[in-house]
Scaffold this motif. Sequence first.
Motif, short mmCIF file in Angstrom:
data_model
loop_
_atom_site.label_atom_id
_atom_site.label_comp_id
_atom_site.label_asym_id
_atom_site.label_seq_id
_atom_site.Cartn_x
_atom_site.Cartn_y
_atom_site.Cartn_z
N ASP A 304 0.83 -1.21 0.00
CA ASP A 304 0.00 0.00 0.00
C ASP A 304 0.86 1.26 0.00
O ASP A 304 0.53 2.25 -0.65
CB ASP A 304 -0.93 0.02 1.21
N LEU A 305 1.96 1.21 0.74
CA LEU A 305 2.88 2.35 0.75
C LEU A 305 3.36 2.65 -0.67
O LEU A 305 3.34 3.81 -1.12
CB LEU A 305 4.07 2.03 1.68
N LEU A 306 3.78 1.62 -1.39
CA LEU A 306 4.28 1.82 -2.75
C LEU A 306 3.19 2.33 -3.68
O LEU A 306 3.40 3.27 -4.45
CB LEU A 306 4.85 0.51 -3.29
N THR A 307 2.01 1.72 -3.62
CA THR A 307 0.96 2.10 -4.56
C THR A 307 0.35 3.45 -4.21
O THR A 307 -0.06 4.20 -5.11
CB THR A 307 -0.14 1.03 -4.60
N THR A 308 0.30 3.78 -2.92
CA THR A 308 -0.18 5.11 -2.52
C THR A 308 0.77 6.19 -3.01
O THR A 308 0.36 7.23 -3.54
CB THR A 308 -0.35 5.20 -1.00
N ASN A 309 2.07 5.96 -2.85
CA ASN A 309 3.06 6.91 -3.37
C ASN A 309 2.96 7.02 -4.89
O ASN A 309 3.10 8.11 -5.46
CB ASN A 309 4.47 6.48 -2.97
N LEU A 310 2.71 5.90 -5.54
CA LEU A 310 2.56 5.89 -6.99
C LEU A 310 1.39 6.78 -7.42
O LEU A 310 1.52 7.60 -8.35
CB LEU A 310 2.35 4.45 -7.48
N LYS A 311 0.25 6.64 -6.76
CA LYS A 311 -0.91 7.46 -7.09
C LYS A 311 -0.63 8.94 -6.83
O LYS A 311 -1.07 9.81 -7.60
CB LYS A 311 -2.11 7.00 -6.28
N THR A 312 0.10 9.22 -5.75
CA THR A 312 0.45 10.61 -5.44
C THR A 312 1.32 11.20 -6.54
O THR A 312 1.15 12.36 -6.94
CB THR A 312 1.17 10.68 -4.08
N ILE A 313 2.27 10.41 -7.05
CA ILE A 313 3.12 10.86 -8.15
C ILE A 313 2.29 11.10 -9.41
O ILE A 313 2.44 12.11 -10.10
CB ILE A 313 4.24 9.84 -8.41
N GLN A 314 1.42 10.17 -9.71
CA GLN A 314 0.57 10.31 -10.91
C GLN A 314 -0.28 11.57 -10.84
O GLN A 314 -0.37 12.33 -11.81
CB GLN A 314 -0.34 9.09 -11.05
N GLN A 315 -0.90 11.79 -9.69
CA GLN A 315 -1.75 12.97 -9.54
C GLN A 315 -0.92 14.25 -9.54
O GLN A 315 -1.33 15.25 -10.12
CB GLN A 315 -2.56 12.84 -8.26
N GLY A 316 0.23 14.21 -8.88
CA GLY A 316 1.07 15.41 -8.82
C GLY A 316 1.58 15.84 -10.18
O GLY A 316 1.61 17.04 -10.49
N PHE A 317 1.99 14.88 -10.99
CA PHE A 317 2.50 15.18 -12.33
C PHE A 317 1.39 15.18 -13.38
O PHE A 317 1.67 15.33 -14.57
CB PHE A 317 3.57 14.16 -12.73
N GLN A 318 0.15 14.97 -12.91
CA GLN A 318 -1.03 14.95 -13.78
C GLN A 318 -0.88 13.93 -14.90
O GLN A 318 -1.12 14.20 -16.09
CB GLN A 318 -1.27 16.37 -14.37
N LEU A 319 -0.51 12.72 -14.47
CA LEU A 319 -0.38 11.61 -15.41
C LEU A 319 -1.65 10.76 -15.36
O LEU A 319 -2.39 10.79 -14.36
CB LEU A 319 0.83 10.74 -15.03
N PRO A 320 -1.92 10.00 -16.40
CA PRO A 320 -3.09 9.11 -16.37
C PRO A 320 -2.98 8.14 -15.20
O PRO A 320 -1.92 7.58 -14.93
CB PRO A 320 -3.00 8.37 -17.71
N ILE A 321 -4.09 7.97 -14.50
CA ILE A 321 -4.09 7.06 -13.34
C ILE A 321 -3.83 5.63 -13.78
O ILE A 321 -3.19 4.85 -13.10
CB ILE A 321 -5.43 7.15 -12.58
N GLN A 322 -4.29 5.27 -14.97
CA GLN A 322 -4.07 3.93 -15.49
C GLN A 322 -2.87 3.96 -16.43
O GLN A 322 -2.95 4.45 -17.55
CB GLN A 322 -5.30 3.43 -16.26
N PRO A 323 -1.69 3.49 -15.98
CA PRO A 323 -0.50 3.54 -16.84
C PRO A 323 -0.65 2.64 -18.06
O PRO A 323 -1.38 1.65 -18.01
CB PRO A 323 0.62 3.05 -15.92
N PRO A 324 0.01 2.98 -19.15
CA PRO A 324 -0.07 2.16 -20.36
C PRO A 324 0.34 0.72 -20.07
O PRO A 324 1.34 0.46 -19.42
CB PRO A 324 0.93 2.85 -21.31
N GLY A 325 -0.47 -0.22 -20.59
CA GLY A 325 -0.13 -1.63 -20.44
C GLY A 325 -0.51 -2.25 -19.13
O GLY A 325 -0.35 -3.45 -18.95
N ALA A 326 -1.00 -1.41 -18.16
CA ALA A 326 -1.36 -1.97 -16.87
C ALA A 326 -2.71 -2.66 -16.95
O ALA A 326 -3.58 -2.29 -17.71
CB ALA A 326 -1.41 -0.86 -15.82
N LYS A 327 -2.90 -3.67 -16.13
CA LYS A 327 -4.15 -4.39 -16.10
C LYS A 327 -5.18 -3.56 -15.35
O LYS A 327 -4.88 -2.95 -14.34
CB LYS A 327 -3.98 -5.74 -15.40
N PRO A 328 -6.42 -3.51 -15.84
CA PRO A 328 -7.45 -2.73 -15.16
C PRO A 328 -7.80 -3.35 -13.80
O PRO A 328 -7.57 -4.52 -13.57
CB PRO A 328 -8.64 -2.81 -16.12
#
Length: 328
Positions: A304-328
Motif C-alpha cells: 500500500d505504501l508503494l501504490t499510494t506513493n505511486l498514485k500521489t506521483i501520478q496525480q502530482g504530475f497529472q499523469l493518467p491514473i491507469q498507466p499504459p499496459g497496466a491491467k485494469p
Amino acid sequence: MSRSKLGRVMGLGLVALLWSPWLAACQAPLPEQSPPPGTSVSSRPADSKKVILTTFTVLADMAQNVAGDKAVVESLTKPGTQIHTYEPTPSDIIRAQQADLILDNGLGLERWAQKFYGNLQGVPHITISQGVEIIPLTEGAYANQPNPHAWMSPQNALIYVENIRQALVNIDPNHARTYNQNATAYSEKIKAVDQQLRAVFEQLPPQQRTLVTCEGAFSYLTRDYGLQELYLWAVNSDQNGTPQQVRQVVDAVRAKQVPVVFCESTVSDKSQRQVAQETNSQFGGIFYVDSLTDANGPAPTYLDLLTTNLKTIQQGFQLPIQPPGAKP
C-alpha cells in the motif's frame, strides 16, 4: 527449564540497571509488565510460534507476509513513528528480550541499535538490507554514510524478502516450506508494483523526471527508474527546513522547471509548501516512507505504501491514473 532459557529470564532483571541513561531520569521503579500471551520465551511450549520483532512497521509487514500464520510478528515502533530519532525505552528492552529474533534495517537507520542490542541477552538479530547496492549520502551530518532507505526500491525489497525468508527458515526449519512459498508469492506482488512504477515513470517527459521531496529517501527508487532526486535535507535526523536548504531547492526547482514537489508523512511539510509557493509549482501531497499508517490509513502495508506513493506521483504530475499496459 533449560539453562539458556533460565539465563534469558534472569537477564530481564538486569535490563533496568544496564539501561542507565533512561532509568536515571525515572523517579519511581518501573511497574511490572507482563508480556502478551504466548510471547514469553521462558513459558512458551516448545512447539509454540516463534516471536519476531522488527525495528519499524515496514519491516514488520514484510516479515508478516513471509511468516504467514506460522510466527508472531511485531514492530518495536508504532505506525507514524519517526524511526531515525526514536529512543527505545526500558519496556522496549523487555519486549525484545521475549523475542526469538529481531530484524533491523541497518545502514545507519537505527542509530540507537548498537546500544539497544548491548542490553539484550541471547536474542539474535539480523540486518535484512544485507546484499543491497548501497548509495551513500552526499551531504549533511552523515555525508558518505549509507542512505538507509533501501526498502523504497521494490527491487531492493526483493532482497529484504529473501533475507527474511532465510532468517525464518534458520530459526524455524519445521515451517520452511510455508516460509519459502510465502516469500515467493509476496515477491511476485512486489514485482508487479515494480512494473507499475516503471510504466508510470516512463510517461514523464525527460525534462520533468525530477522527484522533489523533503527527505532524501528516494535515492534507490530514482536510481532504479532513471529519475533525478532533489530534496531539502538528506535524512530526518539532520536539521530540517533551514533557510539555506529551502533556498537551494527553490533555485533548483526554478532552474529545472519542476512542476510539482512532495513531502513525507512523518515530518512537517511547511518548508516544502514554501518551496512550492516561491516557485509557482504545485505541492503534490504526502509520501509514506519511514512508517506505515494504521489499518484505517492509506498505507497500512508495504505494498500500500508503494501504490499510494505511486498514485500521489501520478496525480502530482497529472499523469493518467491507469498507466499504459497496466491491467485494469
